[in-house]
Scaffold this motif. Structure first.
Motif, PDB file in Angstrom:
ATOM      1  N   ALA A   1       2.668   7.302  -7.478  1.00 26.86           N
ATOM      2  CA  ALA A   1       1.362   6.680  -7.612  1.00 26.86           C
ATOM      3  C   ALA A   1       1.367   5.638  -8.717  1.00 26.86           C
ATOM      4  CB  ALA A   1       0.303   7.737  -7.896  1.00 26.86           C
TER       5      ALA A   1
ATOM      6  N   VAL B   1      -0.133   3.514  -3.757  1.00 23.47           N
ATOM      7  CA  VAL B   1       0.976   4.465  -3.914  1.00 23.47           C
ATOM      8  C   VAL B   1       2.190   3.895  -3.196  1.00 23.47           C
ATOM      9  CG1 VAL B   1      -0.530   6.492  -4.093  1.00 23.47           C
ATOM     10  CG2 VAL B   1       0.411   5.846  -1.861  1.00 23.47           C
TER      11      VAL B   1
ATOM     12  N   ILE C   1      -0.659   1.732   0.835  1.00 27.21           N
ATOM     13  CA  ILE C   1       0.593   2.482   0.817  1.00 27.21           C
ATOM     14  C   ILE C   1       1.725   1.507   1.120  1.00 27.21           C
ATOM     15  CG2 ILE C   1       1.903   4.402   1.798  1.00 27.21           C
ATOM     16  CD1 ILE C   1      -0.771   5.582   2.739  1.00 27.21           C
TER      17      ILE C   1
ATOM     18  N   TRP D   1      -3.944   4.166  -9.775  1.00 25.73           N
ATOM     19  CA  TRP D   1      -4.287   4.618  -8.426  1.00 25.73           C
ATOM     20  C   TRP D   1      -5.577   5.433  -8.386  1.00 25.73           C
ATOM     21  CZ3 TRP D   1      -3.856   9.989  -6.999  1.00 25.73           C
ATOM     22  CH2 TRP D   1      -4.189  10.234  -5.662  1.00 25.73           C
TER      23      TRP D   1
ATOM     24  N   ALA E   1      -1.685   9.947   3.002  1.00 28.33           N
ATOM     25  CA  ALA E   1      -0.955   9.893   1.733  1.00 28.33           C
ATOM     26  C   ALA E   1      -1.757   9.220   0.633  1.00 28.33           C
ATOM     27  CB  ALA E   1       0.374   9.160   1.916  1.00 28.33           C
ATOM     28  N   ASN E   2      -2.914   8.647   0.986  1.00 31.78           N
ATOM     29  CA  ASN E   2      -3.708   7.911  -0.002  1.00 31.78           C
ATOM     30  C   ASN E   2      -5.166   7.915   0.445  1.00 31.78           C
ATOM     31  OD1 ASN E   2      -4.661   6.240  -2.004  1.00 31.78           O
ATOM     32  ND2 ASN E   2      -3.256   4.543  -1.567  1.00 31.78           N
TER      33      ASN E   2
ATOM     34  N   HIS F   1       5.463   4.862  -1.089  1.00 27.72           N
ATOM     35  CA  HIS F   1       5.865   5.959  -0.223  1.00 27.72           C
ATOM     36  C   HIS F   1       7.364   5.892   0.064  1.00 27.72           C
ATOM     37  CE1 HIS F   1       6.259   8.149   3.688  1.00 27.72           C
ATOM     38  NE2 HIS F   1       5.409   8.952   3.103  1.00 27.72           N
TER      39      HIS F   1
ATOM     40  N   THR G   1      -2.843  13.202  -1.758  1.00 30.53           N
ATOM     41  CA  THR G   1      -1.647  12.392  -1.576  1.00 30.53           C
ATOM     42  C   THR G   1      -0.493  13.327  -1.236  1.00 30.53           C
ATOM     43  OG1 THR G   1      -0.310  10.590  -2.494  1.00 30.53           O
ATOM     44  CG2 THR G   1      -0.904  12.388  -3.994  1.00 30.53           C
ATOM     45  N   ASP G   2       0.677  12.749  -0.956  1.00 32.28           N
ATOM     46  CA  ASP G   2       1.824  13.525  -0.494  1.00 32.28           C
ATOM     47  C   ASP G   2       2.849  13.716  -1.602  1.00 32.28           C
ATOM     48  OD1 ASP G   2       0.598  13.584   1.954  1.00 32.28           O
ATOM     49  OD2 ASP G   2       1.880  12.068   2.875  1.00 32.28           O
TER      50      ASP G   2
ATOM     51  N   VAL H   1       5.452  10.455  -2.646  1.00 29.20           N
ATOM     52  CA  VAL H   1       4.946   9.180  -3.137  1.00 29.20           C
ATOM     53  C   VAL H   1       5.139   9.085  -4.642  1.00 29.20           C
ATOM     54  CG1 VAL H   1       3.157   9.200  -1.338  1.00 29.20           C
ATOM     55  CG2 VAL H   1       2.554   9.852  -3.685  1.00 29.20           C
TER      56      VAL H   1
END
Length: 475
Positions: free
Chosen positions: A232, A360, A257, A236, A308-309, A362, A226-227, A230
């Motif tokens: 979560a 998540v 997301i 998640w 990102a997920n 974002h 993930t980034d 974010v």
């Protein structure tokens, strides 16, 4: 920006219902977002905690926003429940095939996948309304969560706080500090999060390289990515990893997301254009059963999910060769690292599943220049990942050439200027494009697509030089 009026900001909220036609259990702002104020509101609708839909409504001063949005949510959930079920949805209720002992799907003697022509399935079967796994569901496997970051310690801290609050019973958390210029990330991780988060430094810039470094350090059977921008959802990681235990042929799982904020025109436009959301119906992509409704499969990687997920069975991702280090943010290719990995795993014979239960939030970039950069980067990343796929897997060239005419038409449609649609389009509902997509952004996407192969070639050359220098330094 455009001659059309700028989109109005929206509050972002969560609405929890007891049942599709039941009372409100809870209403609150999105995690990390500002308070809900009178005006337009974008809301995630949950059913006893389980993500189920999104709605947009408007409430005035003195009105109860929860009740206004609940009425819209009940109507939307009713329409969803009465929609005709497809053959694909019915097939999704059947147990996943166990596949071969090595976890991959069977292939014919000529190397092509054998089976039905409509392997993409969307299930209408209900998940448990309380969001927990049904009795008998295999336990989520041990997981490693990798967060690649560069010089954003404040955002990273917010993400790490949410990741450390996961309900998954057995996981480790790894931060990969990519080409740092300061000690900010190191100080944060080794200070505030000492003994709870592993710090790994990667000096070669590029998201794919950072992800490969995280993969090499990971000890879990499943590696989730993930980034740093974010937040979560507490369930998640469990929701993202449980499917691997139930399906030994599964190589990748992606999740939902949603935007944490829609406070600027750039954020609203991005979400309305498709954002990162892929809807609420679970889907399974199986290379043994190419989906009839996606003639470009598996090269429509953007429909599978986003970086990102996403989570991979560690052995499957390693067998597929990991991420291409000449792709991703931080390289001349601009992006495409996640898309490359999706196709690589599918091409290796593993299945890919999307689940909206792994959520998540974002934090989209908020300026017009950010949106311009993203539009160009999306175009460049698309063709860069296709180039990477062909360079590293030349055997896929005949399949890509056969799909090229439809692919060009599809790309032209996806990057076209768009006007207003009928009322009812929902920002974040993939493909609705409720707000106009300016011509300037369409042009940038197409320029990016033309640049992508060039960017990949540049990044690949630089990667070779850096890799050679690193090997020489270790001798």
């Amino acid at each position: 920006m455009s001659s059309t009026p700028a989109p109005r900001p929206l509050s972002v909220a969560e609405l929890d219902l007891d049942a599709p036609d039941g009372p409100v259990l809870g209403f609150r702002p999105a995690p990390g977002g500002p308070a809900v104020v009178p005006g337009d509101v974008y809301a995630l609708v949950r059913l006893r905690g389980r993500p189920a839909a999104t709605v947009v409504g408007t409430f005035a001063e003195g009105e109860d926003p929860a009740e206004v949005l609940a009425a819209l949510a009940r109507r939307r959930l009713s329409e969803t429940a009465t929609a005709p079920r497809t053959d694909a949805e019915r097939r999704a209720e059947r147990p996943a095939s166990a596949g071969r002992e090595d976890g991959r799907t069977e292939k014919r003697a000529d190397g092509r996948a054998d089976g039905r022509a409509d392997g993409r399935v969307e299930s209408s079967a209900e998940d448990p309304v309380d969001g927990r796994a049904p009795a008998g569901t295999p336990a989520a496997p041990r997981a490693s969560v990798v967060v690649a970051t560069r010089e954003r310690p404040e955002q990273l801290a917010r993400a790490l706080d949410s990741l450390l609050a996961q309900d998954h019973p057995d996981f480790e958390l790894i931060v990969v500090d990519n080409a740092p210029r300061t000690s900010g990330t190191y100080d944060l991780v080794t200070g505030k999060y000492a003994d709870r988060v592993r710090y790994v430094r990667e000096d070669i810039p590029g998201l794919a390289t950072a992800h490969n470094t995280g993969l090499a350090a990971a000890e879990g059977a499943v590696v989730a990515f993930t980034d740093d921008d974010v937040i979560a959802d507490p369930r998640w990681l469990t929701a993202l990893t449980e499917p691997f235990a139930a399906d030994p042929g599964l190589g990748c799982v992606t999740g939902l997301i949603l935007p944490a904020r829609l406070g600027t025109p750039a954020q609203v436009l991005l979400e309305s254009h498709g954002g990162f959301a892929k809807g609420f119906a679970p889907r399974l992509y199986d290379p043994a059963h190419p989906p009839a409704d996606e003639p470009l499969f598996p090269f429509t990687a953007g429909s599978f999910g986003s970086g990102a997920n996403m989570a991979f069975r560690a052995a499957a991702l390693r067998r597929a060769g990991g991420f291409d280090p000449a792709t991703g943010t931080g390289t001349a290719a601009k992006g495409g690292d996640d898309l490359y990995a999706f196709v690589a795993v599918l091409s290796a014979g593993f299945r890919l599943r999307y689940t909206s239960q792994a959520l998540v939030w974002h934090h989209h970039r908020d300026t017009w220049q950010d949106l311009r950069n993203q539009a160009y980067g999306y175009g460049a990343g698309l063709t860069a990942y296709l180039t990477a796929t062909l360079v590293r897997s030349p055997r896929l060239l005949p399949a890509l050439l056969a799909r090229l005419p439809r692919g060009l038409a599809h790309a032209r449609t996806m990057t076209a200027q768009r006007g207003e649609t009928a009322e009812g389009g929902i920002p974040g509902e993939h493909g609705t494009q409720h707000h106009p997509w300016p011509r300037s952004l369409s042009r940038l996407e197409r320029r990016g697509m033309l640049y992508g192969p060039i960017g990949y070639a540049k990044a690949r050359a630089r990667t070779r030089v850096r890799t050679g220098s690193r090997k020489a330094a270790t001798r």
